[in-house]
Design a protein around this motif. Structure first.
Motif, PDB file in Angstrom:
ATOM      1  N   ALA A 168      31.324 -35.097 -20.970  1.00  0.00           N
ATOM      2  CA  ALA A 168      30.821 -35.238 -19.601  1.00  0.00           C
ATOM      3  C   ALA A 168      29.339 -35.593 -19.572  1.00  0.00           C
ATOM      4  O   ALA A 168      28.894 -36.355 -18.713  1.00  0.00           O
ATOM      5  CB  ALA A 168      31.081 -33.959 -18.823  1.00  0.00           C
ATOM      6  N   ARG A 169      28.594 -35.061 -20.515  1.00  0.00           N
ATOM      7  CA  ARG A 169      27.152 -35.347 -20.517  1.00  0.00           C
ATOM      8  C   ARG A 169      26.858 -36.796 -20.892  1.00  0.00           C
ATOM      9  O   ARG A 169      25.743 -37.282 -20.662  1.00  0.00           O
ATOM     10  CB  ARG A 169      26.435 -34.402 -21.486  1.00  0.00           C
ATOM     11  CG  ARG A 169      26.866 -34.546 -22.933  1.00  0.00           C
ATOM     12  CD  ARG A 169      26.191 -33.534 -23.840  1.00  0.00           C
ATOM     13  NE  ARG A 169      26.649 -33.661 -25.215  1.00  0.00           N
ATOM     14  CZ  ARG A 169      26.154 -34.536 -26.075  1.00  0.00           C
ATOM     15  NH1 ARG A 169      25.160 -35.333 -25.702  1.00  0.00           N
ATOM     16  NH2 ARG A 169      26.619 -34.611 -27.311  1.00  0.00           N
ATOM     17  N   LEU A 170      27.857 -37.525 -21.465  1.00  0.00           N
ATOM     18  CA  LEU A 170      27.661 -38.911 -21.873  1.00  0.00           C
ATOM     19  C   LEU A 170      28.349 -39.908 -20.949  1.00  0.00           C
ATOM     20  O   LEU A 170      28.332 -41.105 -21.227  1.00  0.00           O
ATOM     21  CB  LEU A 170      28.177 -39.110 -23.307  1.00  0.00           C
ATOM     22  CG  LEU A 170      27.480 -38.297 -24.409  1.00  0.00           C
ATOM     23  CD1 LEU A 170      28.110 -38.603 -25.755  1.00  0.00           C
ATOM     24  CD2 LEU A 170      25.983 -38.570 -24.431  1.00  0.00           C
ATOM     25  N   ARG A 194      26.191 -43.944 -16.416  1.00  0.00           N
ATOM     26  CA  ARG A 194      25.668 -43.911 -15.063  1.00  0.00           C
ATOM     27  C   ARG A 194      26.062 -45.176 -14.281  1.00  0.00           C
ATOM     28  O   ARG A 194      26.329 -46.224 -14.851  1.00  0.00           O
ATOM     29  CB  ARG A 194      24.144 -43.800 -15.093  1.00  0.00           C
ATOM     30  CG  ARG A 194      23.599 -42.639 -15.910  1.00  0.00           C
ATOM     31  CD  ARG A 194      23.884 -41.308 -15.273  1.00  0.00           C
ATOM     32  NE  ARG A 194      23.261 -41.150 -13.991  1.00  0.00           N
ATOM     33  CZ  ARG A 194      22.821 -39.993 -13.501  1.00  0.00           C
ATOM     34  NH1 ARG A 194      22.927 -38.894 -14.225  1.00  0.00           N
ATOM     35  NH2 ARG A 194      22.279 -39.925 -12.308  1.00  0.00           N
ATOM     36  N   GLU A 212      30.153 -26.493 -15.172  1.00  0.00           N
ATOM     37  CA  GLU A 212      29.049 -25.733 -15.759  1.00  0.00           C
ATOM     38  C   GLU A 212      29.535 -24.540 -16.578  1.00  0.00           C
ATOM     39  O   GLU A 212      28.731 -23.795 -17.134  1.00  0.00           O
ATOM     40  CB  GLU A 212      28.111 -25.252 -14.654  1.00  0.00           C
ATOM     41  CG  GLU A 212      27.393 -26.392 -13.945  1.00  0.00           C
ATOM     42  CD  GLU A 212      26.597 -25.919 -12.747  1.00  0.00           C
ATOM     43  OE1 GLU A 212      25.542 -26.502 -12.464  1.00  0.00           O
ATOM     44  OE2 GLU A 212      27.040 -24.965 -12.078  1.00  0.00           O
ATOM     45  N   ILE A 245      29.413 -34.893 -11.903  1.00  0.00           N
ATOM     46  CA  ILE A 245      28.983 -35.078 -13.288  1.00  0.00           C
ATOM     47  C   ILE A 245      27.553 -35.596 -13.324  1.00  0.00           C
ATOM     48  O   ILE A 245      26.707 -35.097 -14.080  1.00  0.00           O
ATOM     49  CB  ILE A 245      29.934 -36.033 -14.029  1.00  0.00           C
ATOM     50  CG1 ILE A 245      31.272 -35.334 -14.304  1.00  0.00           C
ATOM     51  CG2 ILE A 245      29.309 -36.509 -15.353  1.00  0.00           C
ATOM     52  CD1 ILE A 245      32.328 -36.234 -14.902  1.00  0.00           C
ATOM     53  N   TYR A 246      27.249 -36.582 -12.492  1.00  0.00           N
ATOM     54  CA  TYR A 246      25.883 -37.119 -12.451  1.00  0.00           C
ATOM     55  C   TYR A 246      24.889 -36.040 -12.032  1.00  0.00           C
ATOM     56  O   TYR A 246      23.787 -35.938 -12.585  1.00  0.00           O
ATOM     57  CB  TYR A 246      25.807 -38.296 -11.469  1.00  0.00           C
ATOM     58  CG  TYR A 246      26.517 -39.547 -11.921  1.00  0.00           C
ATOM     59  CD1 TYR A 246      26.753 -39.813 -13.270  1.00  0.00           C
ATOM     60  CD2 TYR A 246      26.967 -40.488 -10.999  1.00  0.00           C
ATOM     61  CE1 TYR A 246      27.410 -40.965 -13.688  1.00  0.00           C
ATOM     62  CE2 TYR A 246      27.622 -41.649 -11.391  1.00  0.00           C
ATOM     63  CZ  TYR A 246      27.843 -41.876 -12.736  1.00  0.00           C
ATOM     64  OH  TYR A 246      28.481 -43.014 -13.141  1.00  0.00           O
ATOM     65  N   CYS A 272      25.149 -32.792 -12.427  1.00  0.00           N
ATOM     66  CA  CYS A 272      24.969 -31.829 -13.513  1.00  0.00           C
ATOM     67  C   CYS A 272      24.232 -32.458 -14.696  1.00  0.00           C
ATOM     68  O   CYS A 272      23.517 -31.755 -15.421  1.00  0.00           O
ATOM     69  CB  CYS A 272      26.327 -31.270 -13.959  1.00  0.00           C
ATOM     70  SG  CYS A 272      27.094 -30.177 -12.732  1.00  0.00           S
ATOM     71  N   GLN A 273      24.406 -33.750 -14.912  1.00  0.00           N
ATOM     72  CA  GLN A 273      23.612 -34.425 -15.942  1.00  0.00           C
ATOM     73  C   GLN A 273      22.130 -34.330 -15.602  1.00  0.00           C
ATOM     74  O   GLN A 273      21.296 -34.048 -16.474  1.00  0.00           O
ATOM     75  CB  GLN A 273      24.032 -35.893 -16.055  1.00  0.00           C
ATOM     76  CG  GLN A 273      25.363 -36.120 -16.766  1.00  0.00           C
ATOM     77  CD  GLN A 273      25.750 -37.596 -16.800  1.00  0.00           C
ATOM     78  OE1 GLN A 273      25.169 -38.414 -16.088  1.00  0.00           O
ATOM     79  NE2 GLN A 273      26.729 -37.938 -17.618  1.00  0.00           N
ATOM     80  N   ASP A 274      21.785 -34.553 -14.338  1.00  0.00           N
ATOM     81  CA  ASP A 274      20.389 -34.479 -13.910  1.00  0.00           C
ATOM     82  C   ASP A 274      19.830 -33.071 -14.086  1.00  0.00           C
ATOM     83  O   ASP A 274      18.656 -32.892 -14.408  1.00  0.00           O
ATOM     84  CB  ASP A 274      20.255 -34.901 -12.444  1.00  0.00           C
ATOM     85  CG  ASP A 274      20.521 -36.389 -12.239  1.00  0.00           C
ATOM     86  OD1 ASP A 274      20.402 -37.151 -13.219  1.00  0.00           O
ATOM     87  OD2 ASP A 274      20.858 -36.784 -11.107  1.00  0.00           O
ATOM     88  N   ASP A 318      20.992 -30.904 -16.277  1.00  0.00           N
ATOM     89  CA  ASP A 318      21.251 -30.457 -17.645  1.00  0.00           C
ATOM     90  C   ASP A 318      22.016 -29.130 -17.644  1.00  0.00           C
ATOM     91  O   ASP A 318      21.703 -28.210 -18.392  1.00  0.00           O
ATOM     92  CB  ASP A 318      19.935 -30.295 -18.422  1.00  0.00           C
ATOM     93  CG  ASP A 318      20.173 -30.128 -19.932  1.00  0.00           C
ATOM     94  OD1 ASP A 318      21.245 -30.544 -20.404  1.00  0.00           O
ATOM     95  OD2 ASP A 318      19.296 -29.576 -20.615  1.00  0.00           O
ATOM     96  N   ILE A 331      25.600 -28.993 -17.706  1.00  0.00           N
ATOM     97  CA  ILE A 331      26.976 -29.116 -18.184  1.00  0.00           C
ATOM     98  C   ILE A 331      27.189 -28.208 -19.386  1.00  0.00           C
ATOM     99  O   ILE A 331      26.413 -28.231 -20.340  1.00  0.00           O
ATOM    100  CB  ILE A 331      27.288 -30.582 -18.556  1.00  0.00           C
ATOM    101  CG1 ILE A 331      27.192 -31.476 -17.315  1.00  0.00           C
ATOM    102  CG2 ILE A 331      28.677 -30.700 -19.184  1.00  0.00           C
ATOM    103  CD1 ILE A 331      27.359 -32.952 -17.593  1.00  0.00           C
TER     104      ILE A 331
END
Length: 408
Positions: A33-35, A38, A65, A116-117, A119-121, A123, A125
């Motif tokens: 998910a972190r990859l 975008r 999370e 997902i985006y 949570c990526q922002d 950090d 996840i």
């Protein structure tokens, strides 16, 4: 029509040709998910990702999370993302370039993608979380435009009924409703998943769990980390407690801590509101630049601290950083041997006064933990050593109070 490549790093990948429509290929990627790349187009999605403040989407985010389910299981609980693409090109065994037309792209899973985006922002996840991505290619030409639309229309998401909705129907929350009925914020509490409210009932139950000296005795090394880490755990305990004592509600374990609920929430507000000021005064620098401090979205105005009736502010301490501090004040909880109900040692005024005295030290310890384990709120909220260190600090303060009382 603009076709662009999007790089997908995957853990697993497989492709199968459609048995009836031989030009069509279905690709399935298991993507960390972190990859997830975008800006993937959402032209095929018939529903824009709006209403993200609805509780159901807050639950999806909590699952991503690792708060609402076992970390690493997100792809097993979420239906994933479906993409209509032009082609999939192999870069290597774990890397693929997916060619996507801006007019198509994501056909289902727009809300999941937005979360997902987000949570990526942040950090936030959890480790090992993946999302299943289904990519359909070979839909170019002829009647396949109609097929693209049909595919987008046919994609559906099913969400199971959440336990709190069942507990609400069963009457498990009636005791809490009685406690909060006269509070100005009582109408803002959502008791079931369809409630569009600012306050989640699980936040109130987690507050009770943080003061639960029955399951987490003061002399034990365990701490109620699940109050932050996985809201479903204290919720289930609360529901099971209600079911086991349905005919004798006063014998419920959580009934003993409910008298402390409003004051626990008041302390929570003080911690979240005061942290920035104490940090700036004692540590120096700007607390607002820390990732453990969240900023109010411009479209929602300032944060309100309605539990404690404090002035609003455009910043506050995140839950991940606030819960370990709040949980440390479990040291002040004692069970009255006659009534069986929980009380504050020295009264709640003593608890608030102690917070003000201890705040510089607790803030400093939080700062040190940031240096040791990272600046992400989720890291603080789940770190056992951080909880233990804060707990020891408050425990020493309480012991000193007891000694001073004896000497007097």
């Amino acid at each position: 029509m603009a076709i662009k490549p999007y790089r997908f790093e995957v853990s697993e990948a497989r492709s199968v040709k459609h048995p009836t429509l031989p030009n069509i290929v279905k690709h399935t990627f298991l993507v960390p998910a972190r990859l997830f790349p975008r800006s993937v187009p959402t032209g095929s999605n018939l529903r824009d990702p709006v209403g993200m403040n609805r509780q159901v989407y807050k639950d999806v985010k909590a699952s991503l999370e690792g708060k609402e389910a076992l970390p690493g299981s997100f792809d097993l609980l979420n239906l994933g993302i479906t993409i209509i693409a032009e082609d999939v090109q192999v870069v290597d065994k774990r890397t693929f370039d997916v060619l996507i037309d801006d007019d198509y792209g994501i056909a289902n899973g727009g809300h999941t993608t937005s979360l997902i985006y987000e949570c990526q922002d942040e950090d936030s996840i959890a480790e090992g979380q993946h999302v299943e991505v289904k990519i359909i290619t070979g839909l170019d030409g002829g009647d396949n435009h109609t097929l693209r639309v049909d595919i987008a229309r046919g994609q559906n998401t099913g969400i199971s009924v959440q336990p709190r909705s069942i507990f609400e129907l069963d009457g498990a929350f009636e005791s809490i409703k009685k406690i909060i009925k006269d509070e100005s914020w009582a109408d803002e509490v959502g008791f079931k998943e369809s409630d569009k409210k600012e306050i989640d009932i699980r936040e109130l139950i987690s507050a009770l769990e943080l003061m639960n000296v029955t399951d987490f005795p003061l002399r034990d090394s365990r701490h109620p980390i699940s109050a932050y880490e996985k809201w479903s755990t204290p919720l289930k305990k609360f529901g099971d407690d209600f079911e086991e004592n349905r005919n004798s509600p006063d014998k419920r374990k959580y009934a003993a801590f409910e008298p402390l609920l409003l004051e626990t929430l008041t302390l929570y507000d003080h911690i979240r509101r005061d942290f920035l000021r104490v940090y700036n005064e004692t540590i120096g620098g700007r607390a607002g630049n820390l990732r453990i401090v969240e900023k109010a979205p411009p479209n929602k105005g300032r944060f309100q601290f309605q539990y404690a009736k404090l002035d609003d502010h455009d910043q506050r301490l995140t839950k991940g950083a606030a819960y370990p501090i709040l949980g440390a004040f479990r040291n002040f909880v004692v069970l009255n041997s006659e009534t069986g109900l929980a009380e504050w040692q020295g009264g709640f005024d003593n608890v608030l006064s102690s917070w003000r005295k201890l705040a510089p030290e607790l803030v400093a310890e939080t700062k040190q933990s940031i240096r040791d384990i990272g600046n992400a709120p989720d890291s603080l909220g789940k770190n056992r050593n951080h909880w233990a260190n804060l707990f020891k600090t408050v425990k020493l303060h309480v012991m000193q109070q007891q000694l001073d009382h004896l000497s007097e």
